[in-house]
Design a protein around this motif. Structure first.
Motif, PDB file in Angstrom:
ATOM      1  N   ASP B 133       0.853  -1.209   0.000  1.00  0.00           N
ATOM      2  CA  ASP B 133       0.000   0.000   0.000  1.00  0.00           C
ATOM      3  C   ASP B 133       0.883   1.250   0.000  1.00  0.00           C
ATOM      4  O   ASP B 133       0.983   1.954   0.983  1.00  0.00           O
ATOM      5  CB  ASP B 133      -0.955  -0.003   1.206  1.00  0.00           C
ATOM      6  N   LEU B 136       1.002   7.297  -2.069  1.00  0.00           N
ATOM      7  CA  LEU B 136       0.894   8.416  -1.126  1.00  0.00           C
ATOM      8  C   LEU B 136      -0.364   9.250  -1.352  1.00  0.00           C
ATOM      9  O   LEU B 136      -0.904   9.842  -0.410  1.00  0.00           O
ATOM     10  CB  LEU B 136       2.136   9.304  -1.290  1.00  0.00           C
ATOM     11  N   THR B 139      -3.440   8.438   0.964  1.00  0.00           N
ATOM     12  CA  THR B 139      -3.307   8.431   2.420  1.00  0.00           C
ATOM     13  C   THR B 139      -4.575   9.016   3.028  1.00  0.00           C
ATOM     14  O   THR B 139      -5.085  10.024   2.570  1.00  0.00           O
ATOM     15  CB  THR B 139      -2.100   9.295   2.846  1.00  0.00           C
ATOM     16  N   SER B 140      -5.115   8.326   4.038  1.00  0.00           N
ATOM     17  CA  SER B 140      -6.346   8.804   4.669  1.00  0.00           C
ATOM     18  C   SER B 140      -6.286   8.554   6.163  1.00  0.00           C
ATOM     19  O   SER B 140      -5.726   7.567   6.626  1.00  0.00           O
ATOM     20  CB  SER B 140      -7.546   8.082   4.057  1.00  0.00           C
ATOM     21  N   GLU B 141      -6.869   9.464   6.917  1.00  0.00           N
ATOM     22  CA  GLU B 141      -6.928   9.288   8.374  1.00  0.00           C
ATOM     23  C   GLU B 141      -8.089   8.373   8.765  1.00  0.00           C
ATOM     24  O   GLU B 141      -8.143   7.881   9.883  1.00  0.00           O
ATOM     25  CB  GLU B 141      -7.116  10.649   9.059  1.00  0.00           C
ATOM     26  N   GLY B 147      -7.668   2.271   2.866  1.00  0.00           N
ATOM     27  CA  GLY B 147      -6.230   2.545   2.993  1.00  0.00           C
ATOM     28  C   GLY B 147      -5.598   2.889   1.665  1.00  0.00           C
ATOM     29  O   GLY B 147      -6.263   2.965   0.641  1.00  0.00           O
ATOM     30  N   ARG B 148      -4.277   3.080   1.701  1.00  0.00           N
ATOM     31  CA  ARG B 148      -3.567   3.470   0.480  1.00  0.00           C
ATOM     32  C   ARG B 148      -3.599   2.348  -0.557  1.00  0.00           C
ATOM     33  O   ARG B 148      -3.520   1.175  -0.221  1.00  0.00           O
ATOM     34  CB  ARG B 148      -2.114   3.801   0.819  1.00  0.00           C
ATOM     35  N   ALA B 186       7.355   4.572  -1.037  1.00  0.00           N
ATOM     36  CA  ALA B 186       6.199   5.423  -1.327  1.00  0.00           C
ATOM     37  C   ALA B 186       6.209   5.783  -2.802  1.00  0.00           C
ATOM     38  O   ALA B 186       7.279   5.854  -3.431  1.00  0.00           O
ATOM     39  CB  ALA B 186       6.221   6.683  -0.470  1.00  0.00           C
ATOM     40  N   HIS B 246       7.623  12.265   3.148  1.00  0.00           N
ATOM     41  CA  HIS B 246       6.887  11.153   3.771  1.00  0.00           C
ATOM     42  C   HIS B 246       7.827  10.086   4.310  1.00  0.00           C
ATOM     43  O   HIS B 246       7.604   9.537   5.396  1.00  0.00           O
ATOM     44  CB  HIS B 246       5.930  10.537   2.754  1.00  0.00           C
TER      45      HIS B 246
END
Lengths: 213, 331
Positions: B133, B136, B139-141, B147-148, B186, B246
């Motif tokens: 994954d 970049l 990317t999520s909270e 997910g990625r 990444a 990152h």
């Protein structure tokens, strides 16, 4: 081979799965309609196609076969299906196919279905109350486990069928949090989850085999 | 509307795999019903690496089957996960007793089908799963989000896991190293032109002549923003800077830089991109210890590219350098 008809034989499982395949083929439009209202409409087709694929393999299973042989045929056919529900049914049947290599008593059956639904909850990342197939699977297992000393599989499965039907009906008022129906949110309220309904049909199909026998 | 060279849509993937086998008969072998690809000569006494995913990303994954990389690859329909049945059959075919490591790009369908296959194999096989994954842009909270996405870092994961598996490393070591490469990698991509779906003939989005789509994945979906285009140096800088940040790369760190064409980007362009990636890194004092450029993880006929950075260690460099012989990657 035992002639003890309190235990599920391979021939019983074969007849059960063929009866289920017949039921899904007969009423596939109902599943499709439910899925159109709560998902993307491919559920009925995926499941009916998988069961049609299983049919010749099931038919070829000899009378001397054991329950895992029949469940394996159902599993392989569903594992080859697209979508999300197809592979999860494949997992469910696949865990049943890993059950004991002898005719199954009521308690053995309960144990096998318990292990199977646990795998579906884990890999489907879901649990009861989220408007999915497990809303019928879990109550069915509880019904199977309710009388651990009752040896006859048919009585146990008949109770499971009632519990699964009630569980499927209960999905009508649920708000989906997993699966395709979660995308349409409130629009899926009032619609029975087609996966749960298919599970109810599955358990009901065992009773149909007795009627036919 | 662009067109594809094909006979019919239902046999598109299968016939392409037949062609791959015909071009590399000494390397790969096609298995039909269910469809998967294995090495022509099975490897014994080592962990078997199995990967796969939707088609349309070729040469990934079928072109990466061979010595030093995958033991089996499982192609699904275009942009569609392979079935759990395909995955299970492929894994069974290549496990010679040392176990299986599955390398899976992080998409809901792929993860579900590989995990189901793994679960059902576990009564007779040792199975480990590595989820890739690296994208970049996704990317999520949100913890309930999938997910990625998994994108071009899968190439580094497959190469390095493949190399360590050839040394006879046990399954948990191969798995851990795969996860380490994921954590150290990444990717960011951008598109100059969307791809066209061969099933529907439709282009997934439109861009103006001076626009690029930033943060695209590998399924023709839009990225995270439409931006003004620029020179190669400017475009590359917009990708490399967030990657460096990152990964927390610092002056003196060594990285693997993968410049990946998304399907219809010319080698000339990719060459310029790699040059600019190296210049950008050098500007921050980061050493591109190893570099690779080419179209490996494609998005059908998308015009665009991605840049993947992997923070290296001496061990990882050695494994990256180890011999590999596959249809798409050989040294």
């Amino acid at each position: 081979m035992t002639t003890d008809d309190t235990r599920l034989t391979g021939a019983d499982a074969r007849a059960w799965l063929l009866a289920y395949a017949d039921r899904v083929r007969r009423d596939v439009d109902e599943l499709t309609d439910l899925d159109r209202r709560a998902g993307d409409g491919d559920f009925g087709w995926n499941i009916a196609t998988a069961l049609d694929r299983a049919r010749p393999t099931l038919t070829d299973i000899p009378d001397t076969a054991l329950p895992p042989d029949a469940f394996r045929a159902a599993s392989d056919a569903h594992l080859g299906a697209g979508g999300t529900s197809g592979p999860l049914f494949g997992l469910w049947f696949g865990r049943l196919a890993q059950g004991p290599g002898e005719p199954w008593s009521g308690p053995a059956l309960a144990h096998a279905f318990q292990s199977a639904v646990q795998a579906v909850c884990r890999l489907g990342n879901t649990d009861v109350g989220q408007k999915t197939m497990v809303d019928a699977m879990v109550p069915a297992v509880k019904a199977l486990e309710a009388e651990p000393l009752a040896p006859a599989w048919r009585g146990a499965v008949a109770r499971a069928a009632r519990a699964a039907a009630d569980g499927a009906e209960a999905t009508r008022d649920m708000l989906a949090r997993r699966g395709r129906a979660s995308y349409v949110g409130e629009h899926a309220r009032g619609v029975v989850d087609p996966g749960a309904l298919a599970v109810a049909w599955f358990f009901q199909a065992a009773a149909d085999t007795r009627a036919a026998a | 509307m662009s067109r594809y060279v094909l006979n019919d849509r239902d046999t598109f993937v299968r016939q392409a795999v037949e062609g791959l086998e015909a071009a590399h008969p000494g390397l790969v072998r096609m298995h039909d019903d269910p469809l998967f690809v294995t090495r022509r000569v099975p490897a014994r006494g080592k962990v078997a690496l199995v990967s796969g995913g939707g088609s349309g990303h070729e040469p990934l994954h079928t072109g990466l089957v061979g010595t030093g990389m995958l033991d089996a690859a499982v192609p699904g329909a275009v942009f569609t996960s392979p079935t759990a049945l395909q995955v299970r059959e492929a894994a069974q075919a290549v496990d010679t007793g040392a176990g299986v490591v599955m390398i899976v790009k992080n998409y809901t369908g792929d993860v579900l089908n590989f995990r189901i296959a793994a679960e059902l194999l576990e009564d007779r096989h040792r199975v480990e799963v590595v989820i890739v994954d690296d994208d970049l842009a996704t990317t999520s909270e949100d913890e309930s989000a999938p997910g990625r996405r998994g994108t071009a870092a899968v190439l580094a994961v497959e190469k390095i896991c493949g190399a360590v598996a050839e040394t006879g490393a046990p399954a948990d070591r191969v798995r851990d190293l795969g996860r380490e490469v994921v954590a150290r990698s990444a990717t960011l991509g951008l598109a100059l032109e969307a791809c066209t779906n061969p099933m529907t003939g439709t282009r997934s989005f439109d861009l103006g002549p001076d626009q690029i789509e930033f943060g695209v994945g590998i399924h023709g979906e839009r990225g995270i923003g439409t931006r003004a285009s620029g020179t190669a140096a400017e475009l590359v800088e917009s990708l490399v800077r967030p990657l460096v940040e990152h990964l927390g790369l610092r002056r003196g760190d060594e990285v693997l830089a993968i410049v990946n064409g998304l399907g219809a980007t010319h080698s000339l362009e990719l060459g310029v991109v790699l040059r600019e990636v190296r210049r950008s890194l050098a500007g921050s004092g980061i050493a591109p210890a190893r570099s690779l450029s080419g179209s490996f993880v494609t998005s059908l006929d998308m015009r665009g590219f991605s840049v993947t950075l992997t923070a290296l260690t001496e061990d990882l460099i050695e494994l990256w350098d180890a011999p590999v012989r596959t249809p798409a990657l050989t040294w």
